[in-house]
Design an enzyme around this catalytic site. Structure first.
Site, short mmCIF file in Angstrom:
data_model
loop_
_atom_site.label_atom_id
_atom_site.label_comp_id
_atom_site.label_asym_id
_atom_site.label_seq_id
_atom_site.Cartn_x
_atom_site.Cartn_y
_atom_site.Cartn_z
N SER A 148 6.43 -4.70 -1.08
CA SER A 148 6.38 -3.32 -1.45
C SER A 148 6.31 -2.34 -0.25
O SER A 148 7.45 -2.46 0.78
CB SER A 148 5.16 -3.13 -2.31
OG SER A 148 5.17 -1.65 -2.99
N TRP A 149 5.37 -1.60 -0.02
CA TRP A 149 5.19 -0.65 1.28
C TRP A 149 5.45 -1.53 2.56
O TRP A 149 6.05 -1.18 3.52
CB TRP A 149 4.01 0.01 1.26
CG TRP A 149 3.60 0.48 2.72
CD1 TRP A 149 2.55 -0.50 3.27
CD2 TRP A 149 4.09 1.43 3.57
NE1 TRP A 149 2.25 0.07 4.54
CE2 TRP A 149 3.24 1.16 4.92
CE3 TRP A 149 5.21 2.00 3.44
CZ2 TRP A 149 3.63 1.93 5.98
CZ3 TRP A 149 5.54 3.04 4.81
CH2 TRP A 149 4.57 2.46 5.84
N GLY B 7 0.85 -1.27 0.06
CA GLY B 7 -0.04 0.04 -0.01
C GLY B 7 0.78 1.03 -0.02
O GLY B 7 1.66 1.51 -0.86
N HIS C 249 7.57 -4.96 -10.70
CA HIS C 249 7.28 -4.84 -9.28
C HIS C 249 6.32 -6.13 -8.77
O HIS C 249 4.97 -5.84 -8.28
CB HIS C 249 6.26 -3.71 -8.91
CG HIS C 249 6.38 -2.98 -7.57
ND1 HIS C 249 7.40 -2.35 -6.94
CD2 HIS C 249 5.28 -3.06 -6.73
CE1 HIS C 249 6.77 -2.07 -5.80
NE2 HIS C 249 5.67 -2.30 -5.74
N ASP D 200 11.75 -3.13 -12.23
CA ASP D 200 10.96 -2.54 -11.41
C ASP D 200 11.07 -1.05 -11.37
O ASP D 200 12.07 -0.41 -10.87
CB ASP D 200 10.82 -2.92 -10.07
CG ASP D 200 9.83 -2.32 -9.18
OD1 ASP D 200 9.43 -1.30 -9.39
OD2 ASP D 200 9.94 -2.96 -7.90
#
Length: 332
Positions: free
Chosen positions: A113-114, A40, A301, A273
């Site tokens: 990711s986040w 996110g 990604h 990415d």
């Protein structure tokens, strides 16, 4: 989700400040504990496909949805939901409260990711509770990373970025490209009291999100998750909230890596990415003696090959933990 395809346990944990965090468990009750941290900011667990990245016969897998996301309450898609206590220190405290609630002494941490930023923040604060780390699509949410993904990538996608920045310029909030940070402009728009302003900004943010992940994803595709207005509003609102504050990581993640020197880690990242260039994973690896960096030349990604590496990294780490546990002398 079929009746045979439900979590072994799930619930809502009261973490204070009026927040309840959703959590769920999969796999072996006596397996090596592992925590999955979603991306996110503003993502969720979805259909819980993350569990397929673990050997469920050997692992006790826990997933949770961060404050404001998914089934956690209150939901950031509701404009009345305050973000005053929604920041990285609070999310880290929520993770630790969940560990205590579930009676887990220490666990493997996975972040995507986040979620890799949040996993790192947790590990730096609670290193004694971390058996190892697996990160996928690595980020640290530094100011330079945020400025690249919201500004610098205009050099790669000039047409899309012109629309993205132009929306903020036409919104009547005084933003001018080159004079202020675009992420801060969108954060203001997504806190507007006007629901039409918020909705329009969330749609533009979603379009830019799909654009900047497109190179490693085989071209531009509109993600169907944006059809859910509540999800889209929460995602855009929380992402801009966190990114405009550099992930609420003070000091930055890379300045605190000495805390993780004794923790093993595998970092899985895609060469293609473009939104999160491999330089971040490389810098993290260089500052972390116990880490291994796996750069997938074909994926961006995320992707099929990267996912296989993710599963293998978890399997190897869980096996390592089990071997160490067998070799430890029994407690007196």
């Amino acid at each position: 989700m079929d009746s045979d395809d439900r979590p072994r346990r799930s619930g809502l944990l009261d973490v204070g400040d009026g927040n309840d965090v959703y959590w769920e468990e999969w796999g072996a009750a006596d397996g090596v504990p592992a925590l999955y941290v979603h991306g996110g900011p503003g993502g969720a667990l979805g259909a819980s496909a993350y569990r397929e990245r673990f050997d469920l016969g050997a692992t006790r897998v826990v997933g949770f949805e961060q404050r404001g996301c998914g089934r956690s309450t209150p939901h950031a898609g509701d404009a009345k939901a305050s973000l005053a206590t929604n920041d990285t220190p609070h999310l880290v405290a929520d993770m630790e409260a969940l560990r205590v609630h579930l009676g887990i002494d220490a666990w493997v941490i996975n972040g995507v990711s986040w979620g890799s930023t949040l996993a790192l923040a947790y590990a730096q604060e609670h290193a004694a509770r971390v058996l190892g780390v697996v990160l996928y699509a690595v980020t640290t949410t530094s100011r330079s990373e945020v400025d690249w993904i919201t500004e610098g990538m205009g050099a790669i996608f000039p047409e899309a970025w012109d629309r993205f920045a132009g929306h903020a310029e036409r919104a009547g909030i005084g933003y001018r490209r080159g004079e202020a940070r675009l992420v801060e402009a969108y954060a203001r728009l997504l806190e507007s009291p006007d629901p039409q302003v918020r909705d329009a900004a969330s749609r533009e943010w979603a379009l830019w999100e799909d654009t900047h992940v497109s190179i490693g994803a085989g071209g531009f595709h509109r993600h169907p998750r944006w059809d859910d207005d509540r999800f889209r509003h929460a995602f855009a609102r929380l992402t801009t909230h966190y990114w405009s504050h550099d992930g609420f990581c003070d000091p930055p993640i890379l300045e605190r890596m000495n805390r993780l020197r004794s923790i093993p880690a595998t970092l899985v990242h895609g060469r293609r990415d473009i939104s999160s260039p491999v330089t971040t994973a490389w810098r993290l690896h260089r500052s972390w003696p116990g880490s291994e960096l796996l750069v997938d030349e074909g994926d961006g990604h995320g992707g099929t090959s990267m996912t296989a590496r993710w599963y293998a990294a978890n399997a190897a780490l869980v096996a390592r933990v089990r071997r160490q546990h067998r070799s430890e002398p029994p407690a007196p």
